[in-house]
Enzyme design. Structure first.
Site, PDB file in Angstrom:
ATOM      1  N   LYS A   1       1.995  -3.474   6.652  1.00  0.00           N
ATOM      2  CA  LYS A   1       2.370  -3.508   5.230  1.00  0.00           C
ATOM      3  C   LYS A   1       3.878  -3.224   5.100  1.00  0.00           C
ATOM      4  O   LYS A   1       4.597  -3.899   4.373  1.00  0.00           O
ATOM      5  CB  LYS A   1       1.574  -2.464   4.433  1.00  0.00           C
ATOM      6  CG  LYS A   1       0.098  -2.764   4.306  1.00  0.00           C
ATOM      7  CD  LYS A   1      -0.173  -4.065   3.540  1.00  0.00           C
ATOM      8  CE  LYS A   1      -1.646  -4.285   3.279  1.00  0.00           C
ATOM      9  NZ  LYS A   1      -1.921  -5.567   2.590  1.00  0.00           N
TER      10      LYS A   1
ATOM     11  N   SER B   1       0.835  -1.203   0.000  1.00  0.00           N
ATOM     12  CA  SER B   1       0.000   0.000   0.000  1.00  0.00           C
ATOM     13  C   SER B   1       0.866   1.248   0.000  1.00  0.00           C
ATOM     14  O   SER B   1       1.959   1.251   0.573  1.00  0.00           O
ATOM     15  CB  SER B   1      -0.875   0.002   1.261  1.00  0.00           C
ATOM     16  OG  SER B   1      -1.492   1.270   1.450  1.00  0.00           O
TER      17      SER B   1
ATOM     18  N   TYR C   1      -1.933  -0.746  10.924  1.00  0.00           N
ATOM     19  CA  TYR C   1      -2.216  -1.399   9.621  1.00  0.00           C
ATOM     20  C   TYR C   1      -1.095  -1.064   8.632  1.00  0.00           C
ATOM     21  O   TYR C   1      -0.527  -1.949   7.993  1.00  0.00           O
ATOM     22  CB  TYR C   1      -3.563  -0.937   9.062  1.00  0.00           C
ATOM     23  CG  TYR C   1      -3.673  -1.165   7.571  1.00  0.00           C
ATOM     24  CD1 TYR C   1      -3.438  -0.114   6.677  1.00  0.00           C
ATOM     25  CD2 TYR C   1      -3.937  -2.426   7.054  1.00  0.00           C
ATOM     26  CE1 TYR C   1      -3.488  -0.323   5.314  1.00  0.00           C
ATOM     27  CE2 TYR C   1      -3.986  -2.636   5.687  1.00  0.00           C
ATOM     28  CZ  TYR C   1      -3.750  -1.574   4.822  1.00  0.00           C
ATOM     29  OH  TYR C   1      -3.780  -1.779   3.467  1.00  0.00           O
TER      30      TYR C   1
HETATM   31  C1  WQD Z   1      -9.610   9.430   1.080  1.00  0.00           C
HETATM   32  C2  WQD Z   1      -9.928  10.892   1.336  1.00  0.00           C
HETATM   33  C3  WQD Z   1     -10.408  11.419   3.616  1.00  0.00           C
HETATM   34  C4  WQD Z   1     -14.201   9.332   3.985  1.00  0.00           C
HETATM   35  C5  WQD Z   1      -6.937   4.517   2.989  1.00  0.00           C
HETATM   36  C6  WQD Z   1      -5.922   3.714   3.715  1.00  0.00           C
HETATM   37  C7  WQD Z   1      -4.899   3.199   2.750  1.00  0.00           C
HETATM   38  C8  WQD Z   1      -5.573   2.468   1.609  1.00  0.00           C
HETATM   39  C9  WQD Z   1      -6.626   3.312   0.947  1.00  0.00           C
HETATM   40  C10 WQD Z   1      -5.440   0.119   2.015  1.00  0.00           C
HETATM   41  C11 WQD Z   1      -9.276  11.413   2.622  1.00  0.00           C
HETATM   42  C12 WQD Z   1     -11.611  11.692   2.733  1.00  0.00           C
HETATM   43  C13 WQD Z   1     -13.012   9.826   3.492  1.00  0.00           C
HETATM   44  C14 WQD Z   1     -15.257  10.240   4.291  1.00  0.00           C
HETATM   45  C15 WQD Z   1     -13.885  12.063   3.572  1.00  0.00           C
HETATM   46  N1  WQD Z   1      -6.144   1.266   2.062  1.00  0.00           N
HETATM   47  N2  WQD Z   1     -12.869  11.157   3.277  1.00  0.00           N
HETATM   48  N3  WQD Z   1     -15.055  11.566   4.061  1.00  0.00           N
HETATM   49  O1  WQD Z   1      -7.229   7.490   3.831  1.00  0.00           O
HETATM   50  O2  WQD Z   1      -6.365   7.939   1.468  1.00  0.00           O
HETATM   51  O3  WQD Z   1      -6.325   5.625   2.390  1.00  0.00           O
HETATM   52  O4  WQD Z   1      -7.532   3.733   1.981  1.00  0.00           O
HETATM   53  O5  WQD Z   1      -4.327  -0.021   1.626  1.00  0.00           O
HETATM   54  O6  WQD Z   1      -4.044   2.331   3.432  1.00  0.00           O
HETATM   55  O7  WQD Z   1      -5.270   4.566   4.634  1.00  0.00           O
HETATM   56  O8  WQD Z   1      -8.498   6.680   1.784  1.00  0.00           O
HETATM   57  O9  WQD Z   1     -10.877   6.665   1.209  1.00  0.00           O
HETATM   58  O10 WQD Z   1     -10.215   6.672   3.668  1.00  0.00           O
HETATM   59  O11 WQD Z   1      -9.906   8.731   2.293  1.00  0.00           O
HETATM   60  O12 WQD Z   1     -13.720  13.274   3.373  1.00  0.00           O
HETATM   61  O13 WQD Z   1     -16.360   9.863   4.764  1.00  0.00           O
HETATM   62  O14 WQD Z   1     -11.330  11.034   1.509  1.00  0.00           O
HETATM   63  O15 WQD Z   1     -10.267  12.439   4.600  1.00  0.00           O
HETATM   64  O16 WQD Z   1      -8.866  12.740   2.400  1.00  0.00           O
HETATM   65  P1  WQD Z   1      -7.073   7.045   2.422  1.00  0.00           P
HETATM   66  P2  WQD Z   1      -9.946   7.126   2.271  1.00  0.00           P
END
Ligand code: WQD
Length: 343
Positions: A153, A124, A149
């Site tokens: 990785k 990741s 988590y």
């Molecule tokens: C993306 C953006 C949130 C939800 C995570 C894991 C990473 C990988 C991918 C496995 C951020 C914003 C989110 C919401 C929002 N997973 N958001 N409202 O955090 O980049 O990565 O998923 O490998 O390891 O950390 O992805 O989709 O959680 O968030 O505004 O209800 O969307 O703040 O900026 P992230 P995400």
């Protein structure tokens, strides 16, 4: 060729099954269904018209992994199996380290015992930590992960690299996913989070479906053009084809190689919301909320190495991702389950 996919009934695993089967390969899946269900494999078979050899079991159980490898002659393994909820990993870190590292070690020992020293690992972009440098290249020094988590990785990459360093017969390919979203065009398989989704796209989809009343956009005061966080969203079918290329590479090379699987294009939360509304002709209830702890302002890939070495690049657009994600959600309001997961 014949490939073992641990966690192959999961979101990325099931889509990779489709891609490998459609390319004429055979697939063996080992999954404990903690974050998935057998229905996903039934639908993979429906989509492809091909059978999957499915084994229910835990990758941490050496006897089960050896049983599968005794019965199935495989050419390489893709290791998807693992716990993956960032927030949960903070509250139960020992479970995450025990499960995710234990699965990696158990699988590698069993593969070596069966003289199958080829593995593609589901890593990741989180291993880059809170890097301020974008786009992220594979030679970027690894950062401080912001949760257990992410550390699992990071540590699994280290375990695999050391294994390949100690035994030159190993072929290890580490795939650093950016943000997988979307679903197979059939709408038969897709992302099916348990409980309240952490990730953006499933939350958008459940809000559009009325399962959630409102999307909260976490922070609009970041140092980005529209103030919301930027990520590299990649269609899950592009991710799947990256695994096909990585397996072909692993079967022709030895040693360790690392590849980013991303589009190289950053997309902000606000841009994603607007693209979702445009692609699906709907209005999404949303509001700005405080920043989410641990979020970084920008994360997007430099995908040049995967293109140059694997001959792979992402082809789906943000609109494709939004359309396919909504197609899955709207045809499967409760995912693979029949009862309402929101309860
Ligand atoms: C993306 C953006 C949130 C939800 C995570 C894991 C990473 C990988 C991918 C496995 C951020 C914003 C989110 C919401 C929002 N997973 N958001 N409202 O955090 O980049 O990565 O998923 O490998 O390891 O950390 O992805 O989709 O959680 O968030 O505004 O209800 O969307 O703040 O900026 P992230 P995400």
């Amino acid at each position: 060729m014949r490939f073992l996919l641990t966690g192959g009934a999961g979101y990325i695993g099931s889509h990779t099954c489709v891609c490998l089967l459609n390319a004429g390969h055979d697939v063996v899946v080992l999954d404990n269904f903690v974050n998935s269900c057998p229905e996903a494999i039934r639908r993979v078979e429906q989509i492809t018209g091909r059978k999957v050899a499915l084994y229910e079991g835990d990758c941490c159980d050496e006897s089960i992994v050896n049983h599968v490898l005794d019965r199935e002659q495989i050419d390489a393994a893709v290791h998807f199996a693992g716990l993956k909820a960032v927030g949960e990993s903070v509250s139960i870190p020992l479970n995450y380290y025990e499960n995710n590292l234990g699965a990696t070690i158990t699988l590698c020992k069993a593969l070596a015992k069966h003289h199958v020293k080829r593995i593609v690992f589901s890593s990741s972009a989180t291993v880059y930590g809170d890097s301020k440098i974008v786009p992220m290249r594979e030679d970027l020094p690894l950062g401080e992960c912001t949760n257990p988590y992410g550390w699992t990785k990071w540590m699994s990459e280290r375990i695999l690299r050391d294994t390949a360093y100690a035994d030159k017969d190993w072929s290890v390919v580490l795939l650093r996913y950016f943000n997988p979203v979307g679903a197979h065009e059939s709408g038969l398989i897709g992302e099916d989070p348990t409980g309240i989704p952490n990730n953006l796209m499933p939350f958008i989809c459940q809000t559009a479906a009325g399962v959630r009343p409102m999307l909260n956009i976490f922070g609009n005061d970041y140092d980005t053009p529209d103030g919301t966080c930027i990520r590299d969203y990649i269609h899950v079918m592009d991710l799947a084809s990256g695994h096909l290329k990585a397996l072909e590479y692993a079967c022709e090379h030895k040693g360790t190689e690392i590849f980013n699987l991303g589009t190289g294009e950053g997309c902000s939360v606000r841009q994603m919301v607007e693209a979702f509304e445009r692609a699906n002709h709907l209005t999404l209830p949303h509001q700005y909320a405080p920043r989410r702890p641990g979020d970084i302002a920008q994360s997007f890939a430099d995908p040049a190495k995967a293109q140059a070495v694997l001959g792979w690049q992402a082809t789906h657009t943000i609109e494709d991702m939004c359309r396919d994600a909504w197609n899955w959600q709207s045809h499967n309001p409760h995912g693979y389950r029949t009862e309402n997961p929101a309860e």
